[in-house]
Design a protein around this motif. Structure first.
Motif, PDB file in Angstrom:
ATOM      1  N   LEU A 247      52.912  71.794  36.960  1.00 39.64           N
ATOM      2  CA  LEU A 247      51.594  71.793  36.929  1.00 39.64           C
ATOM      3  C   LEU A 247      51.098  73.119  36.610  1.00 39.64           C
TER       4      LEU A 247
ATOM      5  N   SER B 273      41.457  58.754  41.929  1.00 41.71           N
ATOM      6  CA  SER B 273      42.429  57.912  42.275  1.00 41.71           C
ATOM      7  C   SER B 273      43.706  58.831  42.069  1.00 41.71           C
TER       8      SER B 273
ATOM      9  N   ILE C 106      50.024  56.095  45.929  1.00 40.59           N
ATOM     10  CA  ILE C 106      48.911  57.466  46.426  1.00 40.59           C
ATOM     11  C   ILE C 106      47.787  56.825  45.356  1.00 40.59           C
ATOM     12  N   PRO C 107      47.880  56.737  44.152  1.00 39.59           N
ATOM     13  CA  PRO C 107      46.462  56.356  43.299  1.00 39.59           C
ATOM     14  C   PRO C 107      45.777  55.013  43.753  1.00 39.59           C
TER      15      PRO C 107
ATOM     16  N   LEU D 291      46.360  58.436  54.179  1.00 41.94           N
ATOM     17  CA  LEU D 291      46.099  57.083  53.718  1.00 41.94           C
ATOM     18  C   LEU D 291      47.382  56.470  53.937  1.00 41.94           C
TER      19      LEU D 291
ATOM     20  N   ARG E  92      53.715  55.058  38.788  1.00 37.02           N
ATOM     21  CA  ARG E  92      52.180  55.578  39.300  1.00 37.02           C
ATOM     22  C   ARG E  92      51.452  55.428  38.211  1.00 37.02           C
TER      23      ARG E  92
ATOM     24  N   GLU F 120      55.751  56.631  47.839  1.00 38.15           N
ATOM     25  CA  GLU F 120      54.365  57.066  48.347  1.00 38.15           C
ATOM     26  C   GLU F 120      53.836  57.523  47.254  1.00 38.15           C
TER      27      GLU F 120
ATOM     28  N   SER G 265      62.121  66.182  44.884  1.00 37.37           N
ATOM     29  CA  SER G 265      63.519  67.298  44.736  1.00 37.37           C
ATOM     30  C   SER G 265      64.687  66.553  44.773  1.00 37.37           C
TER      31      SER G 265
ATOM     32  N   LEU H 159      46.095  53.772  46.883  1.00 36.86           N
ATOM     33  CA  LEU H 159      45.513  53.926  48.264  1.00 36.86           C
ATOM     34  C   LEU H 159      44.236  54.846  47.947  1.00 36.86           C
ATOM     35  N   ILE H 160      44.036  55.892  47.138  1.00 34.34           N
ATOM     36  CA  ILE H 160      42.777  56.834  47.113  1.00 34.34           C
ATOM     37  C   ILE H 160      41.679  55.639  46.248  1.00 34.34           C
TER      38      ILE H 160
ATOM     39  N   GLN I 176      53.743  65.106  37.645  1.00 33.13           N
ATOM     40  CA  GLN I 176      52.978  65.882  38.516  1.00 33.13           C
ATOM     41  C   GLN I 176      53.084  65.141  39.845  1.00 33.13           C
ATOM     42  N   LEU I 177      54.218  64.996  40.327  1.00 33.06           N
ATOM     43  CA  LEU I 177      54.558  64.116  41.659  1.00 33.06           C
ATOM     44  C   LEU I 177      54.301  65.307  43.019  1.00 33.06           C
ATOM     45  N   LEU I 178      53.913  64.566  43.815  1.00 34.10           N
ATOM     46  CA  LEU I 178      53.666  65.355  45.048  1.00 34.10           C
ATOM     47  C   LEU I 178      54.985  65.836  45.918  1.00 34.10           C
ATOM     48  N   PRO I 179      55.471  66.931  45.972  1.00 40.93           N
ATOM     49  CA  PRO I 179      56.796  67.160  46.428  1.00 40.93           C
ATOM     50  C   PRO I 179      57.153  66.873  47.919  1.00 40.93           C
ATOM     51  N   GLU I 180      56.062  66.648  48.584  1.00 43.71           N
ATOM     52  CA  GLU I 180      55.953  66.150  50.002  1.00 43.71           C
ATOM     53  C   GLU I 180      55.774  64.894  50.328  1.00 43.71           C
ATOM     54  N   PHE I 181      56.026  64.151  49.345  1.00 46.35           N
ATOM     55  CA  PHE I 181      55.954  62.558  49.548  1.00 46.35           C
ATOM     56  C   PHE I 181      56.837  62.027  48.840  1.00 46.35           C
TER      57      PHE I 181
END
Ligand SMILES: Nc1ncnc2c1ncn2[C@@H]1O[C@H](COP(=O)(O)OP(=O)(O)OP(=O)(O)O)[C@@H](O)[C@H]1O
Ligand SMILES: [Mg+2]
Lengths: 187, 217
Positions: free
Chosen positions: A121, A40, B102-103, A71, B150, B98, B136, B105-106, B89-94
């Protein structure tokens, strides 16, 4: 002391991914899709690719981020063509934990990096990410080369253009030079 | 809802968890406090099935997740448990929304349903107006709320939070704590929180103190 900086315009192209990971993005995506029950988080996808298929951690992370982008509706080609990245690396005659503290300890970090860079992280003794106001993804890794010798590598991934990659290459090179001055070590 | 019995865990010769019994009920907010190195994070990881205990039993509803293979265990965890860490731990490019989506969607859920649920969660957390910003451009408190949304998107039965407000100023910490209690009140959400925050521990339904690998009574 070695110093190396590189830009790889479109380096992580579809071709490179296929060559270095043994599968195309499409194949990776169907593979991840077949494991919907177990996965996930993006980091789970990356660790799945890394552990089960022996793909390097960096490339596995990259593939899993592409998967997330796919996705949410980006097309495979559109995204991979936008992948420019740069990296800079330097080896210092100090231990890994001291070098790492120049990122994790705020006052030490501010001695060579602007305040908008923040570590996250953190994987102690191995790698971390930097969040920042910049576009792209900044990944830092450490490699001990003996008790008093350590290499730091800064990768700036997912950049939108070759110009951005070249500009950031110069930026990180200069930053590593500032770090060297702050550490007060000789070449 | 979750029962742990006689849990022990050692790292090499270092015995970290020395026999823990725990019974957590649905809709309960449990705070775990204790000195640094007492074993709080380790215990939380065992409860979250991220680490296997050396001995003892973990019963989650009707199942015993520790008997599952690694693959099946991952599937179990994805279905039932949500994690919130101190460093989001967010994804910086989303964008924020989003990141929340994501979890799901995956995990192969339907996209339209995901969008609705993610928006509802961001709304509930008072950050819907920030939905299309990247991390950011968000404050620390906003980022942490995105991380909470999330953790909730896949509707976990249990939320495990390790010092979730450790990185926030007192105003944002307070907001986050109030959110935990409103999740409990509205959705009967079960939450276990490791915290050094006295106020949060006091507000919780139950407060457990860990001393050197055990709960002190
Ligand atoms: N993967 C590991 N390998 C070896 N030792 C570990 C590992 N993880 C934790 N420990 C050790 O186990 C002990 C308990 O650690 P744990 O992280 O559970 O403490 P904690 O109560 O969460 O502390 P803190 O409040 O500082 O977060 C510590 O002595 C720690 O060094
Ligand atoms: Mg801890």
């Amino acid at each position: 002391m070695d110093r190396k900086s590189t830009t790889f315009p479109a380096h992580v192209s579809s071709d490179t991914i296929a060559r270095e990971s043994g599968k195309t993005l499409k194949q990776w995506f169907s593979l991840l899709e077949a494991h919907v029950d177990e996965l996930s988080l993006p980091e789970e996808c990356a660790s799945f690719i890394n552990k089960e298929y022996g793909v390097s951690a960096n490339l596995a992370t990259f593939i899993s981020l592409k998967y997330c982008a796919f996705l949410k509706g980006d097309s495979i080609e559109q995204e991979t063509d936008k992948c420019f990245y740069t990296s800079a690396t330097k080896t210092f005659p100090i231990g890994i934990h001291v070098l790492e503290s120049y990122l994790t300890d705020e006052s030490l970090r501010l001695s060579w990096l602007e305040p908008h860079f923040k570590p996250e992280l953190i994987n102690t003794g191995r790698n971390m990410r930097l969040s920042s106001r910049f576009n792209g993804l900044i990944q830092i890794s450490f490699k001990g080369k003996g008790p008093q010798k350590c290499q730091i590598t800064i990768q700036h991934l997912n950049l939108a253009s070759e110009e951005a990659a070249i500009e950031l290459q110069a930026f990180w090179k200069e930053k590593l030079n500032s770090l060297k001055k702050v550490l007060n070590v000789n070449d | 809802m979750i029962k742990a019995q006689g849990i022990t865990k050692a790292y090499g010769s270092l015995s970290v968890i020395k026999g823990v019994d725990l019974d957590i009920h649905k809709g309960e907010v449990v705070a775990i406090v204790g000195a640094s190195g007492a074993g709080k994070t380790t215990l939380l990881q065992i409860l979250g099935t991220l680490e296997r205990p050396d001995s003892g039993e973990l019963i989650f509803g009707e199942s015993k997740p520790m008997l599952l293979s690694d693959r099946k265990l991952s599937a179990f965890r994805n279905k039932h448990i949500g994690f919130i860490f101190q460093f989001h731990q967010l994804l910086p490019e989303f964008t924020a929304i989003e990141n929340v989506m994501i979890p799901a969607l995956i995990s192969g859920k339907k996209k339209n349903e995901i969008i609705d649920r993610a928006s509802a969660l961001l709304d509930k957390l008072n950050i819907l107006d920030r939905a299309n910003h990247k991390p950011s451009a968000l404050s620390g408190g906003e980022q942490q709320r995105v991380a909470v949304a999330r953790a909730l998107i896949n509707q976990p039965d249990l939320i495990l939070a390790d010092e979730p407000s450790g990185n926030l100023d007192s105003k944002h910490a307070k907001e986050l704590h109030e959110l935990f209690f409103s999740l409990r009140d509205e959705f009967k959400q079960t939450i276990v929180i490791v915290t050094h925050n006295e106020e949060l521990a006091r507000m919780s339904d139950r407060r457990l103190t860990m001393v050197d690998g055990r709960f002190s009574s």
